[in-house]
Design an enzyme around this catalytic site. Structure first.
Site, short mmCIF file in Angstrom:
data_model
loop_
_atom_site.label_atom_id
_atom_site.label_comp_id
_atom_site.label_asym_id
_atom_site.label_seq_id
_atom_site.Cartn_x
_atom_site.Cartn_y
_atom_site.Cartn_z
N GLU A 69 -15.53 -60.06 -37.68
CA GLU A 69 -14.44 -60.56 -36.83
C GLU A 69 -13.28 -59.56 -36.90
O GLU A 69 -12.81 -59.22 -38.00
CB GLU A 69 -13.96 -61.96 -37.26
N GLU A 94 -8.39 -56.99 -40.42
CA GLU A 94 -7.07 -57.45 -39.94
C GLU A 94 -5.99 -56.53 -40.50
O GLU A 94 -5.94 -56.31 -41.72
CB GLU A 94 -6.85 -58.90 -40.40
N ASP A 143 -4.35 -59.11 -29.09
CA ASP A 143 -2.99 -59.01 -28.51
C ASP A 143 -3.11 -58.57 -27.05
O ASP A 143 -3.69 -57.51 -26.77
CB ASP A 143 -2.16 -57.98 -29.28
N LYS A 147 2.53 -56.11 -20.43
CA LYS A 147 3.29 -55.11 -19.65
C LYS A 147 2.45 -53.86 -19.45
O LYS A 147 1.83 -53.37 -20.40
CB LYS A 147 4.58 -54.73 -20.39
N ASP A 179 -6.83 -65.28 -23.23
CA ASP A 179 -6.20 -66.13 -22.20
C ASP A 179 -5.53 -65.25 -21.16
O ASP A 179 -4.89 -65.74 -20.24
CB ASP A 179 -5.17 -67.08 -22.84
N LYS A 217 -5.38 -70.17 -33.80
CA LYS A 217 -3.97 -70.49 -33.52
C LYS A 217 -3.56 -69.97 -32.13
O LYS A 217 -2.96 -70.69 -31.35
CB LYS A 217 -3.14 -69.81 -34.61
C1 SAM Z 1 -3.04 -62.09 -30.99
S1 SAM Z 1 -3.53 -61.98 -32.64
C2 SAM Z 1 -4.91 -63.11 -32.69
C3 SAM Z 1 -5.21 -63.59 -34.08
C4 SAM Z 1 -6.37 -64.58 -34.16
N1 SAM Z 1 -7.61 -63.98 -33.73
C5 SAM Z 1 -6.08 -65.82 -33.35
O1 SAM Z 1 -6.68 -65.96 -32.26
O2 SAM Z 1 -5.25 -66.64 -33.78
C6 SAM Z 1 -4.37 -60.41 -32.70
C7 SAM Z 1 -4.60 -59.92 -34.14
O3 SAM Z 1 -5.30 -58.67 -34.10
C8 SAM Z 1 -4.80 -57.84 -35.14
N2 SAM Z 1 -5.08 -56.45 -34.77
C9 SAM Z 1 -4.54 -55.78 -33.70
N3 SAM Z 1 -5.01 -54.51 -33.66
C10 SAM Z 1 -5.87 -54.38 -34.71
C11 SAM Z 1 -6.65 -53.30 -35.20
N4 SAM Z 1 -6.64 -52.11 -34.60
N5 SAM Z 1 -7.42 -53.50 -36.30
C12 SAM Z 1 -7.42 -54.72 -36.92
N6 SAM Z 1 -6.69 -55.78 -36.50
C13 SAM Z 1 -5.92 -55.61 -35.42
C14 SAM Z 1 -3.32 -58.18 -35.19
O4 SAM Z 1 -2.75 -57.89 -36.45
C15 SAM Z 1 -3.30 -59.67 -34.90
O5 SAM Z 1 -3.32 -60.45 -36.08
#
Ligand code: SAM
Length: 234
Positions: A69, A94, A143, A147, A179, A217
């Site tokens: 994951e 993460e 993420d 933009k 989403d 979340k």
């Molecule tokens: C929008 S959050 C979603 C977190 C979780 N999957 C959820 O749906 O609640 C995206 C997560 O991806 C992690 N992330 C972004 N780029 C990453 C990378 N290059 N390697 C590992 N994690 C990354 C961020 O730190 C963040 O916690």
């Protein structure tokens, strides 16, 4: 881990939002004491530094399946899977350190033996995985970077998709939920453009009965706002 991180910051940095570096003393101690036992970061960095970038990591052989994951956030889905399927290995990647510390605490409390954690930028981890070694890969609501000028920060790039496709055992085992319609479309464009390399994909809007609906979340936040959750499988 903190030593590794300060010595080799490039492996931990990524194109993204600024993540608070604040971590409580107790979490820091926990990470210092136990993180290296359930992480392969040292081996991955060592391989890279020895100019043996293509050297792959060795994974435990006592599991029926290997799952990854990427961007597990607070670890809810990762932990649920690891608890439900003790015969399978779950690798959680993460960059958000508080998420790592939180999951680590639960792993220790529940004495889970089937999780590997990595705080590395996922590119380095994926690059170190043996070819065709992974059964399933989950990317739950990455993420969105809505933009236009921020689009380049998105996780799903040609480079990452290429790596994902090379380490997965079979087609249609990479699951991305989002989403953001725009993120979905841009990822589809990439898959369409390189269809010969990446193969076919499926796309759909999830409903309550779908296994991957409402599992994190970020997803639930979007659902509460009335947003659709898309599932892309390739
Ligand atoms: C929008 S959050 C979603 C977190 C979780 N999957 C959820 O749906 O609640 C995206 C997560 O991806 C992690 N992330 C972004 N780029 C990453 C990378 N290059 N390697 C590992 N994690 C990354 C961020 O730190 C963040 O916690």
């Amino acid at each position: 881990m903190f030593l590794l991180k300060s010595k080799y910051p490039e492996y931990y940095s990524y194109q993204g939002r600024k993540i608070s570096k604040k971590i409580s003393i107790s979490k820091k101690n926990l990470v210092n004491k136990f993180y290296n036992q359930i992480s392969l970061d040292r081996e991955i960095i060592r391989n890279h530094e020895s100019a043996n970038i293509s050297k792959k990591i060795s994974l435990p052989t006592n599991f029926n399946k290997i799952n990854i994951e990427i961007g597990f956030g607070n670890g809810e889905f990762l932990l649920k899977n690891a608890i439900s399927y003790p015969d399978e290995l779950f690798i959680g990647i993460e960059v958000y350190l508080n998420g790592i510390a939180k999951v680590l605490a639960t792993i220790l409390n529940l004495k889970l033996k089937n999780i590997i954690l990595s705080n590395l930028n996922c590119f380095y981890f994926l690059n170190a995985m043996p070819i065709k070694s992974v059964d399933k890969i989950f990317i739950i609501n990455p993420d969105p970077w809505i933009k236009k000028r921020h689009n380049k920060r998105r996780l799903m790039s040609f480079k990452i998709i290429q790596l994902l496709r090379s380490i997965i055992k079979s087609k249609h085992s990479i699951y991305m939920t989002t989403d953001s319609k725009n993120y979905l479309e841009d990822t589809r464009d990439l898959l369409d453009e390189y269809r010969e390399n990446f193969g076919e994909y499926n796309v759909g809007i999830m409903s309550k009965n779908d296994k991957l609906y409402g599992i994190s979340k970020y997803q639930r936040k979007a659902i509460e706002k009335g947003e659709k959750i898309y599932l892309l499988t390739f």
